[in-house]
Design a protein around this motif. Structure first.
Motif, PDB file in Angstrom:
ATOM      1  N   PHE A   1       0.822  -1.213   0.000  1.00  0.00           N
ATOM      2  CA  PHE A   1       0.000   0.000   0.000  1.00  0.00           C
ATOM      3  C   PHE A   1       0.858   1.265   0.000  1.00  0.00           C
ATOM      4  O   PHE A   1       0.378   2.338  -0.351  1.00  0.00           O
ATOM      5  N   LEU A   2       2.117   1.138   0.386  1.00  0.00           N
ATOM      6  CA  LEU A   2       3.004   2.302   0.379  1.00  0.00           C
ATOM      7  C   LEU A   2       3.242   2.804  -1.043  1.00  0.00           C
ATOM      8  O   LEU A   2       3.550   3.971  -1.252  1.00  0.00           O
ATOM      9  N   LYS A   3       3.073   1.925  -2.033  1.00  0.00           N
ATOM     10  CA  LYS A   3       3.224   2.324  -3.430  1.00  0.00           C
ATOM     11  C   LYS A   3       2.113   3.266  -3.883  1.00  0.00           C
ATOM     12  O   LYS A   3       2.234   3.907  -4.915  1.00  0.00           O
ATOM     13  N   LEU A   4       1.046   3.354  -3.112  1.00  0.00           N
ATOM     14  CA  LEU A   4      -0.061   4.238  -3.463  1.00  0.00           C
ATOM     15  C   LEU A   4       0.291   5.704  -3.241  1.00  0.00           C
ATOM     16  O   LEU A   4      -0.402   6.586  -3.733  1.00  0.00           O
ATOM     17  N   LYS A   5       1.356   5.950  -2.472  1.00  0.00           N
ATOM     18  CA  LYS A   5       1.830   7.309  -2.166  1.00  0.00           C
ATOM     19  C   LYS A   5       0.715   8.181  -1.584  1.00  0.00           C
ATOM     20  O   LYS A   5       0.490   9.313  -2.011  1.00  0.00           O
ATOM     21  N   LEU A   6       0.034   7.623  -0.595  1.00  0.00           N
ATOM     22  CA  LEU A   6      -1.019   8.344   0.108  1.00  0.00           C
ATOM     23  C   LEU A   6      -0.436   9.030   1.332  1.00  0.00           C
ATOM     24  O   LEU A   6       0.596   8.604   1.864  1.00  0.00           O
ATOM     25  N   LYS A   7      -1.102  10.072   1.792  1.00  0.00           N
ATOM     26  CA  LYS A   7      -0.725  10.699   3.054  1.00  0.00           C
ATOM     27  C   LYS A   7      -1.130   9.766   4.187  1.00  0.00           C
ATOM     28  O   LYS A   7      -1.895   8.822   3.988  1.00  0.00           O
ATOM     29  N   ALA A   8      -0.632  10.035   5.380  1.00  0.00           N
ATOM     30  CA  ALA A   8      -0.816   9.120   6.514  1.00  0.00           C
ATOM     31  C   ALA A   8      -2.286   8.801   6.789  1.00  0.00           C
ATOM     32  O   ALA A   8      -2.665   7.627   6.877  1.00  0.00           O
TER      33      ALA A   8
ATOM     34  N   TYR B   1      -1.716   0.135  -9.411  1.00  0.00           N
ATOM     35  CA  TYR B   1      -0.785   0.922  -8.589  1.00  0.00           C
ATOM     36  C   TYR B   1       0.326   0.035  -8.027  1.00  0.00           C
ATOM     37  O   TYR B   1       1.489   0.421  -8.018  1.00  0.00           O
ATOM     38  N   ILE B   2      -0.041  -1.138  -7.567  1.00  0.00           N
ATOM     39  CA  ILE B   2       0.936  -2.031  -6.938  1.00  0.00           C
ATOM     40  C   ILE B   2       1.927  -2.574  -7.959  1.00  0.00           C
ATOM     41  O   ILE B   2       3.107  -2.740  -7.664  1.00  0.00           O
ATOM     42  N   ASP B   3       1.460  -2.817  -9.190  1.00  0.00           N
ATOM     43  CA  ASP B   3       2.330  -3.364 -10.232  1.00  0.00           C
ATOM     44  C   ASP B   3       3.311  -2.344 -10.799  1.00  0.00           C
ATOM     45  O   ASP B   3       4.262  -2.718 -11.476  1.00  0.00           O
ATOM     46  N   GLN B   4       3.097  -1.072 -10.550  1.00  0.00           N
ATOM     47  CA  GLN B   4       3.991  -0.038 -11.103  1.00  0.00           C
ATOM     48  C   GLN B   4       5.369  -0.116 -10.505  1.00  0.00           C
ATOM     49  O   GLN B   4       5.623  -0.417  -9.423  1.00  0.00           O
TER      50      GLN B   4
END
Length: 116
Positions: A33-40, A113-116
């Protein structure tokens, strides 16, 4: 020497959550999920929705539950939901006055998103 018995630590948790959130409940945040580059807060909310929507289920517990679980305000939850909807990570089905909105995880977009 003190004769008082020390109550087990879990009694404190019972008093804090008033029985609304299960004791020792946690939110899983997967490394991918860190690959999604979301804020906390967005990441925590997405992880919570993902956990609640396992096996193609639908989240429909309402905003108050999300506020309590994430320890944030209604404004913050709505803002995070808006970001997740805009990025197409979740799909919203608008609720009515009596029924809360429903949220689905968009697994196809998540996989992209995860596959990128």
């Amino acid at each position: 020497m003190n004769n008082k018995s020390i109550p087990p630590i879990y009694e404190n948790f019972t008093q804090l959550n008033n029985g609304e959130i299960p004791q020792f409940d946690y939110i899983k945040i997967y490394h991918s999920f860190l690959k999604l580059k979301l804020k906390a807060n967005e990441l925590i909310l997405f992880s919570l929705l993902y956990q609640e929507c396992e096996a193609d289920a639908v989240y429909k517990k309402g905003l108050n539950y999300l506020c309590k679980r994430t320890n944030t305000t209604k404004h913050t939850v709505l803002s995070c939901l808006s970001v997740l909807i805009d990025r197409n990570l979740i799909i919203k089905k608008q609720g009515t006055n009596r029924n809360p909105s429903e949220y689905h995880i968009n697994y196809q977009v998540l996989q992209q998103y995860i596959d990128q």
